[in-house]
Design a protein around this motif. Structure first.
Motif, PDB file in Angstrom:
ATOM      1  N   ASP A 123       0.811  -1.215   0.000  1.00  0.00           N
ATOM      2  CA  ASP A 123       0.000   0.000   0.000  1.00  0.00           C
ATOM      3  C   ASP A 123       0.847   1.270   0.000  1.00  0.00           C
ATOM      4  OD1 ASP A 123       1.019   0.123   2.550  1.00  0.00           O
ATOM      5  OD2 ASP A 123      -0.912   0.270   3.566  1.00  0.00           O
ATOM      6  N   ALA A 124       2.171   1.116  -0.094  1.00  0.00           N
ATOM      7  CA  ALA A 124       3.135   2.216  -0.173  1.00  0.00           C
ATOM      8  C   ALA A 124       3.229   3.033   1.110  1.00  0.00           C
ATOM      9  CB  ALA A 124       2.822   3.146  -1.348  1.00  0.00           C
ATOM     10  N   GLY A 125       2.630   2.543   2.207  1.00  0.00           N
ATOM     11  CA  GLY A 125       2.600   3.326   3.428  1.00  0.00           C
ATOM     12  C   GLY A 125       3.743   3.086   4.385  1.00  0.00           C
ATOM     13  N   SER A 126       4.531   2.018   4.173  1.00  0.00           N
ATOM     14  CA  SER A 126       5.566   1.699   5.144  1.00  0.00           C
ATOM     15  C   SER A 126       6.674   0.882   4.508  1.00  0.00           C
ATOM     16  CB  SER A 126       4.961   0.937   6.339  1.00  0.00           C
ATOM     17  OG  SER A 126       4.321  -0.246   5.904  1.00  0.00           O
ATOM     18  N   LEU A 127       7.774   0.798   5.239  1.00  0.00           N
ATOM     19  CA  LEU A 127       8.898  -0.053   4.873  1.00  0.00           C
ATOM     20  C   LEU A 127       9.044  -1.155   5.920  1.00  0.00           C
ATOM     21  CD1 LEU A 127      11.610   2.640   3.987  1.00  0.00           C
ATOM     22  CD2 LEU A 127      10.145   1.393   2.378  1.00  0.00           C
ATOM     23  N   LEU A 128       9.430  -2.332   5.473  1.00  0.00           N
ATOM     24  CA  LEU A 128       9.799  -3.425   6.369  1.00  0.00           C
ATOM     25  C   LEU A 128      11.310  -3.579   6.334  1.00  0.00           C
ATOM     26  CD1 LEU A 128       7.221  -6.301   5.757  1.00  0.00           C
ATOM     27  CD2 LEU A 128       7.547  -5.018   7.861  1.00  0.00           C
ATOM     28  N   LEU A 129      11.938  -3.616   7.506  1.00  0.00           N
ATOM     29  CA  LEU A 129      13.378  -3.808   7.612  1.00  0.00           C
ATOM     30  C   LEU A 129      13.657  -4.814   8.723  1.00  0.00           C
ATOM     31  CD1 LEU A 129      12.795  -0.368   7.635  1.00  0.00           C
ATOM     32  CD2 LEU A 129      15.122  -0.516   6.754  1.00  0.00           C
ATOM     33  N   ASN A 130      14.834  -5.407   8.688  1.00  0.00           N
ATOM     34  CA  ASN A 130      15.249  -6.266   9.787  1.00  0.00           C
ATOM     35  C   ASN A 130      16.300  -5.551  10.616  1.00  0.00           C
ATOM     36  OD1 ASN A 130      17.076  -6.976   7.351  1.00  0.00           O
ATOM     37  ND2 ASN A 130      18.235  -7.699   9.137  1.00  0.00           N
ATOM     38  N   GLY A 131      16.386  -5.946  11.860  1.00  0.00           N
ATOM     39  CA  GLY A 131      17.398  -5.414  12.759  1.00  0.00           C
ATOM     40  C   GLY A 131      17.355  -6.150  14.079  1.00  0.00           C
ATOM     41  N   ASP A 132      18.515  -6.442  14.649  1.00  0.00           N
ATOM     42  CA  ASP A 132      18.592  -7.157  15.919  1.00  0.00           C
ATOM     43  C   ASP A 132      17.923  -8.524  15.826  1.00  0.00           C
ATOM     44  OD1 ASP A 132      19.464  -7.336  18.575  1.00  0.00           O
ATOM     45  OD2 ASP A 132      17.537  -6.646  19.352  1.00  0.00           O
ATOM     46  N   GLY A 133      17.941  -9.119  14.618  1.00  0.00           N
ATOM     47  CA  GLY A 133      17.335 -10.427  14.426  1.00  0.00           C
ATOM     48  C   GLY A 133      15.824 -10.413  14.331  1.00  0.00           C
ATOM     49  N   ARG A 134      15.234  -9.215  14.288  1.00  0.00           N
ATOM     50  CA  ARG A 134      13.779  -9.080  14.279  1.00  0.00           C
ATOM     51  C   ARG A 134      13.313  -8.282  13.058  1.00  0.00           C
ATOM     52  NH1 ARG A 134      12.981  -6.463  20.076  1.00  0.00           N
ATOM     53  NH2 ARG A 134      15.032  -5.560  19.548  1.00  0.00           N
ATOM     54  N   LEU A 135      12.000  -8.274  12.837  1.00  0.00           N
ATOM     55  CA  LEU A 135      11.394  -7.551  11.720  1.00  0.00           C
ATOM     56  C   LEU A 135      10.741  -6.289  12.257  1.00  0.00           C
ATOM     57  CD1 LEU A 135      10.830  -7.869   8.629  1.00  0.00           C
ATOM     58  CD2 LEU A 135       8.596  -8.808   9.277  1.00  0.00           C
ATOM     59  N   TRP A 136      10.919  -5.188  11.514  1.00  0.00           N
ATOM     60  CA  TRP A 136      10.407  -3.888  11.940  1.00  0.00           C
ATOM     61  C   TRP A 136       9.624  -3.225  10.816  1.00  0.00           C
ATOM     62  CZ3 TRP A 136      11.629  -2.482  16.977  1.00  0.00           C
ATOM     63  CH2 TRP A 136      12.650  -3.234  17.589  1.00  0.00           C
ATOM     64  N   ARG A 137       8.584  -2.480  11.201  1.00  0.00           N
ATOM     65  CA  ARG A 137       7.809  -1.671  10.259  1.00  0.00           C
ATOM     66  C   ARG A 137       8.117  -0.208  10.503  1.00  0.00           C
ATOM     67  NH1 ARG A 137       3.039   0.979  11.022  1.00  0.00           N
ATOM     68  NH2 ARG A 137       2.677  -0.175  12.968  1.00  0.00           N
ATOM     69  N   LEU A 138       8.433   0.518   9.432  1.00  0.00           N
ATOM     70  CA  LEU A 138       8.681   1.949   9.502  1.00  0.00           C
ATOM     71  C   LEU A 138       7.537   2.648   8.773  1.00  0.00           C
ATOM     72  CD1 LEU A 138      10.857   3.990  10.494  1.00  0.00           C
ATOM     73  CD2 LEU A 138      11.809   3.906   8.184  1.00  0.00           C
ATOM     74  N   ASP A 139       6.646   3.270   9.530  1.00  0.00           N
ATOM     75  CA  ASP A 139       5.469   3.930   8.973  1.00  0.00           C
ATOM     76  C   ASP A 139       5.886   5.255   8.338  1.00  0.00           C
ATOM     77  OD1 ASP A 139       3.040   5.038   8.358  1.00  0.00           O
ATOM     78  OD2 ASP A 139       2.236   4.987  10.402  1.00  0.00           O
ATOM     79  N   LEU A 140       5.753   5.352   7.021  1.00  0.00           N
ATOM     80  CA  LEU A 140       6.188   6.545   6.305  1.00  0.00           C
ATOM     81  C   LEU A 140       5.222   7.714   6.467  1.00  0.00           C
ATOM     82  CD1 LEU A 140       7.452   4.859   3.024  1.00  0.00           C
ATOM     83  CD2 LEU A 140       8.794   5.584   5.012  1.00  0.00           C
ATOM     84  N   GLY A 141       4.049   7.448   7.041  1.00  0.00           N
ATOM     85  CA  GLY A 141       3.083   8.515   7.254  1.00  0.00           C
ATOM     86  C   GLY A 141       3.228   9.215   8.586  1.00  0.00           C
ATOM     87  N   SER A 142       4.084   8.686   9.470  1.00  0.00           N
ATOM     88  CA  SER A 142       4.273   9.301  10.777  1.00  0.00           C
ATOM     89  C   SER A 142       5.510  10.195  10.766  1.00  0.00           C
ATOM     90  CB  SER A 142       4.421   8.219  11.856  1.00  0.00           C
ATOM     91  OG  SER A 142       5.570   7.411  11.619  1.00  0.00           O
TER      92      SER A 142
END
Length: 323
Positions: free
Chosen positions: A63-82
């Motif tokens: 939906d173009a609203g966020s990025l998914l990245l990994n870090g510290d062995g975990r998965l993270w969502r970065l909300d581009l609207g915030s």
């Protein structure tokens, strides 16, 4: 392909043994910088900066609203609207610590992950902006076949995964292209000739698999961008350069692509080097339209990071402050 604690190889130079199963760590004075670049501008936008966690390998949500990245062995969502954008963990049950080889299903409802145990997993994400809300339960897809598995691509119909396989407990054995059903099942190894391959990814029309390969040179580590007909056929070299070129990623409309160029003589795709992200047209791979120099390498552009609009893409740099 991410570094793995399970085996040491020249193709995975840059493993951070301090991190163990947590993944890589930031060094003293180092920061994670997540950027979004436009096909129409030489100046990328900084969307997140932190000295608290080393984030890698952005995927763009459907939906173009966020990025998914990994870090510290975990998965993270970065909300581009915030504003400011802050990473929020996507809880995953049944999945071990992960590395930076992860992709989304074509409809954006599932994420496919490479665990640091050398196996591939699938976990639901829900639809729309639901990524990160609630806990997802993952399913292991690969068998105990004596191989380490590194995921990089999924076919446009969502039915087939493209990955790299390397025998466990090996040293310096080159990676091989392998295809497997996205629901799990037998792996088929594809002959790509001599030399290590990495980063296999389907073209948007499903007709090709793009990758980087050492098949065209006798110089150790000199990866170049190539493609082959999906499933079988000879390699076709797309870039002949003096740099060491990794991880080709095609935009959804098939017109543009990115890859990361390492300095000549680089072995593997290590961290903490002066590298460049190249933007090219897919009908002229050897002539970059734009170049984005940065300090990074491993984690910068391991997986496809194109936005659904085919005009924007994300990458990560890891600058170190001067003291």
């Amino acid at each position: 392909m991410a570094d793995s604690p399970d085996t040491a190889s020249q193709h995975r130079v840059g493993e951070d043994t301090r991190a163990g199963m947590r993944g890589r760590l930031l060094g003293p004075g180092q920061r994670t910088c997540v950027w979004i670049a436009s096909a129409d501008s030489d100046t990328p936008s900084l969307v997140h900066e932190t000295d608290e966690i080393l984030l890698e390998a952005p995927n763009w949500s459907a939906d173009a609203g966020s990025l998914l990245l990994n870090g510290d062995g975990r998965l993270w969502r970065l909300d581009l609207g915030s504003h400011p954008a802050r990473p929020v963990e996507v809880p995953l049950d049944g999945v071990p610590p992960i590395n930076n080889d992860h992709v989304l299903s074509p409809d954006g409802t599932h994420v496919y992950l490479s665990g640091m145990d050398g196996h591939l997993y699938r976990a639901p994400l829900g639809s729309g902006t639901g990524m990160g809300a609630g806990t997802s339960t993952g399913t292991r897809l690969t068998a105990d076949d004596g191989m380490l598995h590194y995921l990089h691509g999924i076919s446009p119909d969502g039915g087939t995964l493209a990955c790299v396989v390397i025998p466990r407990d090996s040293n310096g054995v080159p990676g091989r292209l392998a295809l497997m059903p996205a629901e799990g099942g037998p792996i088929r190894v594809v002959d790509t000739g001599e030399g290590h391959i990495d980063g296999p990814e389907y073209s948007p029309d499903g007709g090709w698999i793009l990758l980087n390969t050492e098949a065209f040179t006798t110089t150790p580590g000199h990866a170049q961008i190539a493609r082959l007909p999906a499933g079988t056929g000879p390699l076709e070299r797309l870039v002949a350069s003096g740099t060491v070129d990794w991880f080709p990623h095609t935009a959804p409309d098939g017109r543009l692509a990115t890859y990361v160029a390492f300095p000549p003589g680089t072995l593997g795709h290590p961290e903490n080097l002066d590298v460049a992200v190249h933007l090219v047209a897919t009908d002229a791979w050897e002539t970059p339209l734009r170049t984005f120099p940065l300090f990074g390498g491993q984690g910068t552009l391991n997986v496809n990071s194109w936005a659904p609009d085919s005009r924007r893409f994300a990458f990560v740099s890891y600058p170190v402050s001067e003291h």
